[in-house]
Motif scaffolding. Structure first.
Motif, PDB file in Angstrom:
ATOM      1  N   ARG A   1       0.844  -1.189   0.000  1.00 50.90           N
ATOM      2  CA  ARG A   1       0.000   0.000   0.000  1.00 50.90           C
ATOM      3  C   ARG A   1       0.882   1.242   0.000  1.00 50.90           C
ATOM      4  NH1 ARG A   1      -4.891  -1.251   4.312  1.00 50.90           N
ATOM      5  NH2 ARG A   1      -5.886  -2.907   3.119  1.00 50.90           N
ATOM      6  N   VAL A   2       0.574   2.178  -0.878  1.00 54.72           N
ATOM      7  CA  VAL A   2       1.360   3.402  -0.966  1.00 54.72           C
ATOM      8  C   VAL A   2       0.427   4.599  -1.052  1.00 54.72           C
ATOM      9  CG1 VAL A   2       3.323   2.268  -2.087  1.00 54.72           C
ATOM     10  CG2 VAL A   2       1.515   3.272  -3.483  1.00 54.72           C
ATOM     11  N   THR A   3       0.957   5.784  -0.769  1.00 57.30           N
ATOM     12  CA  THR A   3       0.166   7.006  -0.839  1.00 57.30           C
ATOM     13  C   THR A   3       0.062   7.487  -2.286  1.00 57.30           C
ATOM     14  OG1 THR A   3       2.099   8.436  -0.538  1.00 57.30           O
ATOM     15  CG2 THR A   3       0.954   7.673   1.451  1.00 57.30           C
ATOM     16  N   LYS A   4      -0.911   8.331  -2.546  1.00 57.81           N
ATOM     17  CA  LYS A   4      -1.056   8.925  -3.870  1.00 57.81           C
ATOM     18  C   LYS A   4       0.164   9.766  -4.212  1.00 57.81           C
ATOM     19  CE  LYS A   4      -6.104   8.938  -3.583  1.00 57.81           C
ATOM     20  NZ  LYS A   4      -7.340   9.761  -3.580  1.00 57.81           N
ATOM     21  N   GLU A   5       0.743  10.408  -3.198  1.00 57.99           N
ATOM     22  CA  GLU A   5       1.951  11.201  -3.407  1.00 57.99           C
ATOM     23  C   GLU A   5       3.096  10.324  -3.930  1.00 57.99           C
ATOM     24  OE1 GLU A   5       5.132  13.901  -0.792  1.00 57.99           O
ATOM     25  OE2 GLU A   5       3.374  13.001   0.165  1.00 57.99           O
ATOM     26  N   THR A   6       3.222   9.119  -3.371  1.00 60.77           N
ATOM     27  CA  THR A   6       4.263   8.186  -3.821  1.00 60.77           C
ATOM     28  C   THR A   6       4.040   7.796  -5.274  1.00 60.77           C
ATOM     29  OG1 THR A   6       4.642   7.285  -1.624  1.00 60.77           O
ATOM     30  CG2 THR A   6       5.222   5.882  -3.484  1.00 60.77           C
TER      31      THR A   6
END
Length: 298
Positions: free
Chosen positions: A172-177
């Motif tokens: 799971r990653v952030t949208k920023e990533t």
């Protein structure tokens, strides 16, 4: 019953757990997940954090409008009463809460972090939330490296070795990533109950074999201009295992403060730990990957 494998354990489940590794096996399962009625509360102390309650025989967790789960003290039998119609949300709570309770009850030590295979060695990444553990893991994945786990590093001491038991292929990653790494939006799906992150759905190389944890790197944004490794030892290392523990609130229902200190000390005495400083003004992913490989001759 569906049959799976995760964290070195054989799992049977009446609910399909799409993200787990499907593996047929004979004989008894280590964890058995079934549907059934669960009590509103058990004969034990007050609720811990409004979600968990425990006594000498079981743990009870109640996530309002999602599930209520009864977990036996040996970490084997799990009874679920389901209230949500969102299967993805249900599975997420099973992975993040119920399975972690089973692991803690079975003596695992859980760290909040990720682990990748570099050469023939396992290297873990820890640090505070938002420091970039999943981002660095994704960068290694994009370069073709094999992943052992994300979010949870499940450890056990075996002799003089610290063994890592891989979980299952999930990231799971952030949208920023996603934006920073210029990866395709089609490789991700939204998580309704966790809107700040996206679920990585693209297939990637994953290894489920138990392996010795060779190195634990604590990601640390600083004013440096390039990646730098610093050794961690003594009380500082012990504190890192205190701060980085996964699901400590559940652990407190299982172990006394004295036993928790013994567990952390035992792990810290074996683990090889270093700070991995990185510039806090930008995320030099390829520079960090090259530096890790060079520094540890991987």
């Amino acid at each position: 019953m569906f049959k799976y494998f995760a964290y070195g354990l054989k799992v049977t489940s009446e609910i399909e757990l799409d993200e787990l590794i499907v593996r047929d096996f004979k004989g008894e399962a280590d964890i058995e997940i079934v549907f059934g009625e669960t009590p509103d509360q058990i004969n034990g102390p007050d609720w811990y954090g409004d979600w968990w309650q425990a006594n000498d025989y079981c743990l009870l967790c109640d996530f309002t409008d999602v599930i209520r789960a009864l977990v036996s003290r040996n970490g084997k039998e799990v009874t679920l009463q389901v209230f949500t119609e969102d299967d993805f949300q249900l599975r997420s709570f099973i992975y993040g809460q119920v399975l972690s309770a089973c692991l803690l009850l079975r003596g695992y030590f859980l760290l909040h972090g990720a682990c990748v295979k570099i050469g023939d060695r396992a290297v873990g990444f820890c640090g505070s939330s938002g420091v970039g553990k999943s981002t660095l893991t994704l960068a290694f994945m994009e370069e073709g490296y094999t992943v052992y786990s994300d979010d949870v590093i499940a450890l056990k001491v075996e002799g003089d070795k610290l063994m890592m038991h891989p979980g299952f292929p999930r990231l799971r990653v952030t949208k920023e990533t996603m934006t920073r790494m210029s990866v395709r939006a089609a490789d991700f799906e939204n998580i309704d109950h966790f809107p700040t992150k996206l679920n990585y759905v693209k297939g990637f190389s994953f290894c489920s074999d138990e392996i010795e944890l060779d190195e634990l790197l604590i990601l640390n944004p600083t004013d440096c201009t390039k990646p730098n490794i610093r050794n961690v030892s003594g009380w500082e290392k012990l504190n890192l295992f205190e701060e980085g523990h996964y699901r400590k609130s559940i652990e407190k229902l299982i172990y006394s403060e004295k036993d928790m200190l013994k567990r952390r000390t035992k792990i810290a005495n074996i683990a090889k730990c270093h700070y991995l400083d990185r510039p806090n003004t930008y995320y030099c992913l390829m520079q960090m990957i090259d530096y890790i490989n060079l520094k540890f001759h991987l």
